[in-house]
Design a protein around this motif. Structure first.
Motif, PDB file in Angstrom:
ATOM      1  N   PRO A 203       0.842  -1.197   0.000  1.00 54.35           N
ATOM      2  CA  PRO A 203       0.000   0.000   0.000  1.00 54.35           C
ATOM      3  C   PRO A 203       0.875   1.244   0.000  1.00 54.35           C
ATOM      4  CG  PRO A 203       0.059  -0.984   2.186  1.00 54.35           C
ATOM      5  CD  PRO A 203       0.809  -1.912   1.286  1.00 54.35           C
ATOM      6  N   SER A 204       0.508   2.250  -0.809  1.00 51.94           N
ATOM      7  CA  SER A 204       1.329   3.454  -0.899  1.00 51.94           C
ATOM      8  C   SER A 204       0.739   4.619  -0.129  1.00 51.94           C
ATOM      9  CB  SER A 204       1.467   3.911  -2.360  1.00 51.94           C
ATOM     10  OG  SER A 204       2.099   2.936  -3.099  1.00 51.94           O
ATOM     11  N   HIS A 205      -0.557   4.824  -0.288  1.00 47.27           N
ATOM     12  CA  HIS A 205      -1.161   6.006   0.322  1.00 47.27           C
ATOM     13  C   HIS A 205      -1.222   5.841   1.841  1.00 47.27           C
ATOM     14  CE1 HIS A 205      -4.015   9.211   1.180  1.00 47.27           C
ATOM     15  NE2 HIS A 205      -3.768   9.670  -0.030  1.00 47.27           N
ATOM     16  N   PRO A 206      -0.872   6.898   2.581  1.00 42.97           N
ATOM     17  CA  PRO A 206      -0.886   6.772   4.051  1.00 42.97           C
ATOM     18  C   PRO A 206      -2.242   6.346   4.603  1.00 42.97           C
ATOM     19  CG  PRO A 206      -0.396   9.038   3.358  1.00 42.97           C
ATOM     20  CD  PRO A 206      -0.353   8.199   2.136  1.00 42.97           C
ATOM     21  N   TYR A 207      -3.341   6.728   3.924  1.00 43.95           N
ATOM     22  CA  TYR A 207      -4.652   6.300   4.421  1.00 43.95           C
ATOM     23  C   TYR A 207      -4.834   4.801   4.222  1.00 43.95           C
ATOM     24  CZ  TYR A 207      -9.640   5.667   4.986  1.00 43.95           C
ATOM     25  OH  TYR A 207     -10.855   5.199   5.397  1.00 43.95           O
ATOM     26  N   THR A 208      -4.455   4.299   3.061  1.00 49.57           N
ATOM     27  CA  THR A 208      -4.574   2.861   2.812  1.00 49.57           C
ATOM     28  C   THR A 208      -3.760   2.082   3.849  1.00 49.57           C
ATOM     29  OG1 THR A 208      -4.602   3.423   0.483  1.00 49.57           O
ATOM     30  CG2 THR A 208      -4.448   1.098   1.026  1.00 49.57           C
ATOM     31  N   ARG A 209      -2.551   2.573   4.120  1.00 48.45           N
ATOM     32  CA  ARG A 209      -1.708   1.882   5.108  1.00 48.45           C
ATOM     33  C   ARG A 209      -2.380   1.853   6.469  1.00 48.45           C
ATOM     34  NH1 ARG A 209       3.974   4.690   4.302  1.00 48.45           N
ATOM     35  NH2 ARG A 209       3.995   4.700   2.037  1.00 48.45           N
ATOM     36  N   ALA A 210      -2.947   2.991   6.865  1.00 49.37           N
ATOM     37  CA  ALA A 210      -3.615   3.066   8.169  1.00 49.37           C
ATOM     38  C   ALA A 210      -4.810   2.123   8.218  1.00 49.37           C
ATOM     39  CB  ALA A 210      -4.062   4.496   8.440  1.00 49.37           C
ATOM     40  N   LEU A 211      -5.531   2.076   7.115  1.00 42.18           N
ATOM     41  CA  LEU A 211      -6.717   1.236   7.034  1.00 42.18           C
ATOM     42  C   LEU A 211      -6.318  -0.240   7.180  1.00 42.18           C
ATOM     43  CD1 LEU A 211      -9.659   1.994   6.483  1.00 42.18           C
ATOM     44  CD2 LEU A 211      -9.266   1.576   4.066  1.00 42.18           C
ATOM     45  N   LEU A 212      -5.267  -0.629   6.476  1.00 46.45           N
ATOM     46  CA  LEU A 212      -4.836  -2.025   6.526  1.00 46.45           C
ATOM     47  C   LEU A 212      -4.307  -2.387   7.918  1.00 46.45           C
ATOM     48  CD1 LEU A 212      -3.075  -2.611   3.080  1.00 46.45           C
ATOM     49  CD2 LEU A 212      -5.463  -2.827   3.691  1.00 46.45           C
ATOM     50  N   ASP A 213      -3.585  -1.456   8.540  1.00 51.07           N
ATOM     51  CA  ASP A 213      -3.074  -1.712   9.891  1.00 51.07           C
ATOM     52  C   ASP A 213      -4.210  -1.917  10.888  1.00 51.07           C
ATOM     53  OD1 ASP A 213      -0.426  -1.708   9.404  1.00 51.07           O
ATOM     54  OD2 ASP A 213      -0.054   0.361  10.040  1.00 51.07           O
TER      55      ASP A 213
END
Lengths: 331, 327
Positions: B251-261
């Motif tokens: 995941p690249s976008h910081p929101y996507t990363r946060a969502l996945l975490d």
């Protein structure tokens, strides 16, 4: 760690026009001080009713606790008078419900809802209670706590309301918090915030937590021990490691195989459990999971299997528990 | 990508709902920017997963494609034809080809209608089968395709469980031999063991009838399981779009990363080894979205320029689109 709560043979039934619903059927489990126990299962398996039964909040009619005992710090909650149990509710044991929209009173300010329990149980003066309420709001991560105290639930977002609920639950420093699907109504990033908050606060304050949920991911992340329920009975119980890595009941096996995992690439096919959960008014003496079970034998129809010891603290109610690993590999 | 016309193409779709004040004389005081400039394509036979949290606009996109909302701006091309330009009459043949499965199997079925009549009605209205007996035959076939006993055609919705009702919802969507189905939280209300049955059914049907899905959901585990490509939305905008495994693994976008975490994995071992960084704050109101990049108030990577510059939705790798200037 000392045992805080001992539930023994708890049985709760609902007497309805279509028959007796055996919502909770002879369940036995312990909660130690400071630990997090998860109760998992699908809709209608009796997990919420078992939680309500602990605080005697099952509405009569039609619901009634018909048997068993609940020992909490040396007292049987089921034997207490109504006045005595009211001194336990919210003081020693508090609850966090699923719906932060409906479990707060819409016409009372946040401050009033927070201070009410503290004035009642701890005998604080209104001024003392307000001061402590502001501290509590700060502790659960709500900004500008003083201003929030004068606000009403509709001013707050779903996540903030759930934070307020947690603040109310913690206000009298209880020994045990029962959280019934505390994050089901919330978005996933807010769910993570709330669960991290609950974990952090319960650890720091040494509060034991019973979390009722259907989300197997939440259980894996937060629970020390897990009770798996099906059709009103606990069918497997153990540490999170034992339940997830050495499941010994066909239902637990089925549950784990049917949930998609975010860390697995696309293309793995899910293995669902066939059929549907049974009608709780029409249970016979046999194992309730039998019609959906791939490993069922004749004996399963005749008697309900007792909880069999597998490993320390790990029990499973299945007649074929000894062969389960071979059966699993063969299928 | 070939030069052929894409099956479904959304170009710069905007849906702004007016907020009105006043009882007698109403005036528009603001707009809720539910969808604000979204573009994507879905090739035939593919499943595009659309994820995001409540209020991000994912359901509105589905409703715009179905022409249940009149889009404020933008084009919705289905097999090269812009649906927003068609009259109600011209839309009729297309409506049969695009169907929807809703989330709630309790409120999306008429409680006073028998299952058989519910499935019969669209076939009759669209004139697909005019013979009554043959229609009845088709209804029974639809039920069995969806794993239901044909005897259910004489039942009412209240006689069925949630999983069975959702199968009726799927049968109804299939009744007109559609090519494109929008699944709006189609499995979210179901218990895990039933959810797996329905997910498998949806996958089988896609293969059998060469269907294309727009799979709108908030459950990322389900989306990864079912989608070829995945688009992530935040506050009315797409923030990332990539092939499924690429999006979940890199995941690249910081929101996507946060969502996945934030999504817990049902495995205590895997959970213990993961980072549990929790993103702070809540989703701002779409009535008054932040300036510049809409994610900047919650973003760990945000710099001053993020407040003013609206990031372009650009390709960082083949097929991997991100709207972030810090990557």
């Amino acid at each position: 760690m000392a045992t805080l709560l001992q539930v023994r043979n708890l049985t709760t039934q609902f007497f309805t026009s279509s028959g007796t619903v055996r919502a909770v059927d002879n369940i036995t489990f312990d909660v130690d001080e400071g630990e997090t126990v998860a109760v998992v299962g699908e809709s209608g398996c009796g997990k919420s009713v078992s939680a309500l039964s602990i605080l005697r909040l099952v509405p009569w009619p039609p619901g009634k606790i018909v048997g068993g005992s609940i020992n909490f710090m040396g007292q049987d909650l089921l034997e207490m008078s109504n006045d005595d149990i009211r001194r336990v509710r919210g003081r020693e044991i508090s609850m966090v419900f699923q719906e932060p929209m409906t479990s707060l009173n819409p016409v009372l300010s946040i401050g009033l809802q927070l201070t009410e329990t503290m004035q009642h149980h701890l005998g604080l003066s209104p001024a003392q209670a307000l001061k402590r309420a502001a501290e509590l709001l700060e502790m659960v991560g709500i900004s500008e706590p003083k201003r929030r105290l004068a606000q009403f639930p509709h001013h707050l977002s779903g996540g903030m309301r759930q934070r307020v609920m947690i603040a109310v639950a913690l206000s009298c420093e209880p020994k045990l918090i029962i959280a019934d699907e505390p994050t089901t109504a919330l978005d996933v990033t807010i769910q993570a915030q709330i669960l991290e908050l609950m974990k952090d606060l319960t650890k720091r304050l040494g509060v034991a937590l019973v979390v009722i949920t259907h989300n197997l991911g939440v259980v894996a992340r937060y629970a020390d021990r897990v009770n798996v329920m099906y059709a009103g009975k606990i069918i497997e119980m153990g540490s999170a490691q034992q339940i997830y890595h050495q499941p010994h009941h066909p239902y637990t096996l089925g549950l784990l195989a049917s949930v998609p995992r975010m860390d697995q690439p696309r293309g793995t096919r899910l293995i669902p459990i066939d059929g549907q959960p049974p009608d709780l008014t029409r249970l016979d003496g046999g194992c309730a999971f039998r019609p959906r079970c791939r490993f069922a034998v004749d004996r399963c129809a005749q008697e309900f299997p007792p909880l069999e010891n597998i490993d320390s603290g790990h029990v499973s109610a299945c007649w074929r528990v000894k062969e389960i690993n071979e059966l699993k590999n063969a299928s | 990508m070939t030069n052929a016309i894409p099956f479904v193409q959304i170009r710069n779709l905007k849906m702004h709902f007016p907020v009105t004040e006043g009882v007698v004389i109403q005036r528009t005081t603001a707009h809720v920017k539910a969808v604000d400039g979204v573009s994507f394509e879905i090739p035939k036979g593919e499943t595009l997963g659309l994820v995001g949290e409540s209020g991000c606009g994912k359901t509105t996109i589905g409703r715009c494609i179905l022409q249940l909302e009149t889009a404020t701006e933008g084009e919705i091309l289905f097999e090269g034809i812009d649906l927003t330009q068609l009259s109600q009459k011209e839309l009729v043949p297309t409506r049969a080809k695009i169907q929807v499965i809703f989330q709630d199997p309790y409120s999306s079925l008429n409680p006073r209608m028998k299952i058989g009549n519910m499935l019969d009605e669209p076939i009759r209205v669209h004139g697909i089968i005019t013979d009554k007996v043959k229609r009845k035959e088709r209804v029974r076939e639809l039920l069995s395709i969806c794993g239901l006993d044909p005897r259910f055609s004489d039942s009412y919705p209240h006689e069925m469980s949630g999983g069975q009702r959702q199968r009726v919802g799927i049968a109804r969507a299939l009744a007109l031999n559609p090519e494109f189905i929008i699944c709006d939280e189609a499995v979210s209300a179901l218990d895990v063991s039933i959810q797996a049955q329905v997910i498998n059914l949806l996958e089988d049907l896609r293969e059998q009838f060469n269907l294309t899905y727009l799979f709108i959901a908030h459950d990322l585990s389900v989306v990864r399981h079912i989608s070829n490509r995945v688009a992530v939305m935040y506050l009315g905008k797409l923030v990332e779009l990539a092939e499924g495994n690429e999006l979940f693994d890199n995941p690249s976008h910081p929101y996507t990363r946060a969502l996945l975490d934030a999504v817990p994995i049902p495995d205590p071992q895997a959970e213990a080894e993961r980072a549990h960084s929790v993103i702070q704050g809540e989703i701002p109101s779409p009535m008054n979205p932040p300036s510049g990049c809409v994610f900047h108030p919650r973003c760990p990577l945000a710099v001053d320029s993020c407040r003013n510059e609206i990031p372009e939705f650009r390709q960082t790798k083949t097929g991997h689109w991100v709207a972030c200037n810090q990557i």
